[in-house]
Design an enzyme around this catalytic site. Sequence first.
Site, PDB file in Angstrom:
ATOM      1  N   TYR A  12      16.020 -51.021   4.989  1.00  0.00           N
ATOM      2  CA  TYR A  12      16.802 -50.643   6.182  1.00  0.00           C
ATOM      3  C   TYR A  12      17.341 -51.875   6.889  1.00  0.00           C
ATOM      4  CZ  TYR A  12      15.576 -45.769   5.751  1.00  0.00           C
ATOM      5  OH  TYR A  12      15.466 -44.480   5.289  1.00  0.00           O
ATOM      6  N   ARG A  59      13.602 -31.422  13.849  1.00  0.00           N
ATOM      7  CA  ARG A  59      14.714 -30.542  14.216  1.00  0.00           C
ATOM      8  C   ARG A  59      14.602 -29.095  13.756  1.00  0.00           C
ATOM      9  NH1 ARG A  59      18.944 -34.786  12.096  1.00  0.00           N
ATOM     10  NH2 ARG A  59      17.146 -34.949  10.742  1.00  0.00           N
ATOM     11  N   ARG A  73      14.871 -32.606  22.651  1.00  0.00           N
ATOM     12  CA  ARG A  73      15.750 -33.679  22.152  1.00  0.00           C
ATOM     13  C   ARG A  73      17.115 -33.629  22.842  1.00  0.00           C
ATOM     14  NH1 ARG A  73      18.853 -36.997  20.254  1.00  0.00           N
ATOM     15  NH2 ARG A  73      19.121 -37.565  18.057  1.00  0.00           N
ATOM     16  N   ASP A 125       8.743 -43.478  14.691  1.00  0.00           N
ATOM     17  CA  ASP A 125       9.549 -43.663  13.491  1.00  0.00           C
ATOM     18  C   ASP A 125       9.194 -44.985  12.839  1.00  0.00           C
ATOM     19  OD1 ASP A 125      12.065 -42.228  12.232  1.00  0.00           O
ATOM     20  OD2 ASP A 125      12.305 -44.376  11.933  1.00  0.00           O
ATOM     21  N   ARG A 127       6.896 -34.984   8.777  1.00  0.00           N
ATOM     22  CA  ARG A 127       7.961 -34.531   9.685  1.00  0.00           C
ATOM     23  C   ARG A 127       7.671 -33.158  10.276  1.00  0.00           C
ATOM     24  NH1 ARG A 127      13.298 -36.977   9.083  1.00  0.00           N
ATOM     25  NH2 ARG A 127      12.811 -39.167   8.831  1.00  0.00           N
TER      26      ARG A 127
HETATM   27  O1  CP3 Z   1       6.148 -36.777  10.504  1.00  0.00           O
HETATM   28  C1  CP3 Z   1       6.273 -36.665  11.741  1.00  0.00           C
HETATM   29  O2  CP3 Z   1       6.458 -35.569  12.302  1.00  0.00           O
HETATM   30  C2  CP3 Z   1       6.141 -37.908  12.572  1.00  0.00           C
HETATM   31  C3  CP3 Z   1       7.351 -38.557  12.943  1.00  0.00           C
HETATM   32  C4  CP3 Z   1       8.196 -39.285  11.907  1.00  0.00           C
HETATM   33  C5  CP3 Z   1       9.617 -39.350  12.013  1.00  0.00           C
HETATM   34  N1  CP3 Z   1      10.064 -40.199  11.043  1.00  0.00           N
HETATM   35  C6  CP3 Z   1      10.419 -38.639  13.008  1.00  0.00           C
HETATM   36  C7  CP3 Z   1      11.892 -38.582  12.867  1.00  0.00           C
HETATM   37  C8  CP3 Z   1       7.820 -40.044  10.811  1.00  0.00           C
HETATM   38  C9  CP3 Z   1       6.436 -40.259  10.203  1.00  0.00           C
HETATM   39  C10 CP3 Z   1       9.013 -40.632  10.279  1.00  0.00           C
HETATM   40  C11 CP3 Z   1       9.008 -41.559   9.153  1.00  0.00           C
HETATM   41  C12 CP3 Z   1      10.275 -42.075   8.637  1.00  0.00           C
HETATM   42  N2  CP3 Z   1      11.411 -42.412   9.347  1.00  0.00           N
HETATM   43  C13 CP3 Z   1      10.500 -42.408   7.280  1.00  0.00           C
HETATM   44  C14 CP3 Z   1       9.456 -42.321   6.180  1.00  0.00           C
HETATM   45  C15 CP3 Z   1       9.268 -40.935   5.679  1.00  0.00           C
HETATM   46  C16 CP3 Z   1      10.457 -40.391   4.952  1.00  0.00           C
HETATM   47  O3  CP3 Z   1      11.045 -39.426   5.459  1.00  0.00           O
HETATM   48  O4  CP3 Z   1      10.776 -40.899   3.850  1.00  0.00           O
HETATM   49  C17 CP3 Z   1      11.805 -42.886   7.175  1.00  0.00           C
HETATM   50  C18 CP3 Z   1      12.497 -43.351   5.912  1.00  0.00           C
HETATM   51  C19 CP3 Z   1      12.379 -42.897   8.487  1.00  0.00           C
HETATM   52  C20 CP3 Z   1      13.718 -43.391   8.890  1.00  0.00           C
HETATM   53  C21 CP3 Z   1      14.542 -42.364   9.543  1.00  0.00           C
HETATM   54  N3  CP3 Z   1      14.255 -41.780  10.762  1.00  0.00           N
HETATM   55  C22 CP3 Z   1      15.733 -41.802   9.057  1.00  0.00           C
HETATM   56  C23 CP3 Z   1      16.387 -42.158   7.756  1.00  0.00           C
HETATM   57  C24 CP3 Z   1      16.170 -40.890  10.018  1.00  0.00           C
HETATM   58  C25 CP3 Z   1      17.472 -40.137  10.014  1.00  0.00           C
HETATM   59  C26 CP3 Z   1      17.446 -38.993   9.103  1.00  0.00           C
HETATM   60  C27 CP3 Z   1      17.252 -37.745   9.872  1.00  0.00           C
HETATM   61  O5  CP3 Z   1      16.395 -36.935   9.475  1.00  0.00           O
HETATM   62  O6  CP3 Z   1      17.997 -37.560  10.845  1.00  0.00           O
HETATM   63  C28 CP3 Z   1      15.206 -40.852  11.054  1.00  0.00           C
HETATM   64  C29 CP3 Z   1      15.239 -39.996  12.277  1.00  0.00           C
HETATM   65  C30 CP3 Z   1      14.040 -39.168  12.570  1.00  0.00           C
HETATM   66  N4  CP3 Z   1      12.744 -39.580  12.462  1.00  0.00           N
HETATM   67  C31 CP3 Z   1      14.056 -37.833  13.075  1.00  0.00           C
HETATM   68  C32 CP3 Z   1      12.712 -37.465  13.280  1.00  0.00           C
HETATM   69  C33 CP3 Z   1      12.201 -36.170  13.850  1.00  0.00           C
HETATM   70  C34 CP3 Z   1      15.301 -37.020  13.424  1.00  0.00           C
HETATM   71  C35 CP3 Z   1      15.802 -37.565  14.722  1.00  0.00           C
HETATM   72  C36 CP3 Z   1      16.629 -36.618  15.530  1.00  0.00           C
HETATM   73  O7  CP3 Z   1      17.855 -36.624  15.354  1.00  0.00           O
HETATM   74  O8  CP3 Z   1      16.073 -35.925  16.396  1.00  0.00           O
END
Ligand code: CP3
Length: 350
Positions: A153, A31, A40, A77, A27
């Site tokens: 999910y 944010r 965003r 994602d 990540r």
């Molecule tokens: O790592 C990176 O920078 C690459 C991008 C990336 C994202 N998600 C961006 C993201 C990667 C590799 C992921 C993987 C991901 N997504 C996982 C596996 C890794 C982990 O964290 O366990 C999972 C379970 C997800 C599912 C997911 N995506 C959730 C549960 C959420 C909401 C939670 C949150 O943080 O808001 C997301 C959204 C998400 N994915 C964001 C980002 C930057 C936030 C989105 C936003 O509101 O801008």
Amino acid sequence: MDKEQPNLLDGVCEEYSINPIAIWFMRQAGRYLPEYRDLRSRSRGFLDLCYTPELSSKVTLQPIERFDLDLAILFSDILVIPDALGQKVSFVDGEGPKLDSFIKFREGYEFNEEQYLKNLKPVYDAVKLIKTRLRNTKPLIGFSGAPWTLATYMVEEASSRNFSKIFKLIESDLTSFEELMDILKKAVVSHLISQAKAGADILQIFDSWAGALPDQEIEKWVIEPTASIVDQVRSFYPSIPIIGFPKGIGLNYVNYVKRTKVDGISLDSSVSVKWAAENIPANCTIQGNLDPNLLVAGGKEMIKAAEEIVISLRERSHIFNLGHGITPSTPTENVAVLVNEVRNLGQRYR
Ligand code: CP3
């Protein structure tokens, strides 16, 4: 795994002259970065960033430009897979992901790979664009969720705390669950191969909810599907390194590495690196595993923990990372301090 075989991740790091300790963060785009929040807020939503190659590419490069990290990871994602399979995903601010009805999705569903790959084309176009913009200065990591985590999910239709729906499905209708896992195995292989084809240098498989399973089920729903995915990807791309991240499986990390034959293993923060250094097979790169909360706190505690990780893994192939993703409240200054510190530690201990 053949002990004599050179480690593929070391090979990529050498090819890109990364040394002595590669560093990137799960990540790393997100944010906590003001430039991400800005982009965003002007976008039509999170998935729009993922499906617009120009935006995905911009966001991917933000943390690289700011911190000069050693590896880029595609901005996307894990939930683009259910979305592309036809179970629509949306992200409501502050509430996390929401998925359409699983029951409706499963009614007579068959995997149509052509349509699926068409839906994911913007992701592969993003990979190509990022590769062009990186000009071979840094490797690009592509990724996928693992079948088990994606299934949670899809069945729960959101992030879950207790996984009650998916455990109920396994108990009451094992055939349906197995069918879902089979579709997901194909979907994951296809997604990973397509990213490799578009130019990704490394692949990571996120199994974020592996730790929700009891020990005896980890073999069936985490290790076996991942081993099969790694095998199939390798039959097309024998030399692309694959990193596994089965978060929360504790002692089972060893078995996971032995059975899936991944080139690298990402450790969550609950695992002792000293234990890992002694128990994870020697030809597997260890990635990790600073506690993301220490990066939020910063200061001496963070530096001390980073040093301990580097020292414990000094005899190993090591990629520095966190035990899980960077959290939104992380101060960017702390990230800069940590990157600098790991560079210094690399000079001192490698
Ligand atoms: O790592 C990176 O920078 C690459 C991008 C990336 C994202 N998600 C961006 C993201 C990667 C590799 C992921 C993987 C991901 N997504 C996982 C596996 C890794 C982990 O964290 O366990 C999972 C379970 C997800 C599912 C997911 N995506 C959730 C549960 C959420 C909401 C939670 C949150 O943080 O808001 C997301 C959204 C998400 N994915 C964001 C980002 C930057 C936030 C989105 C936003 O509101 O801008």
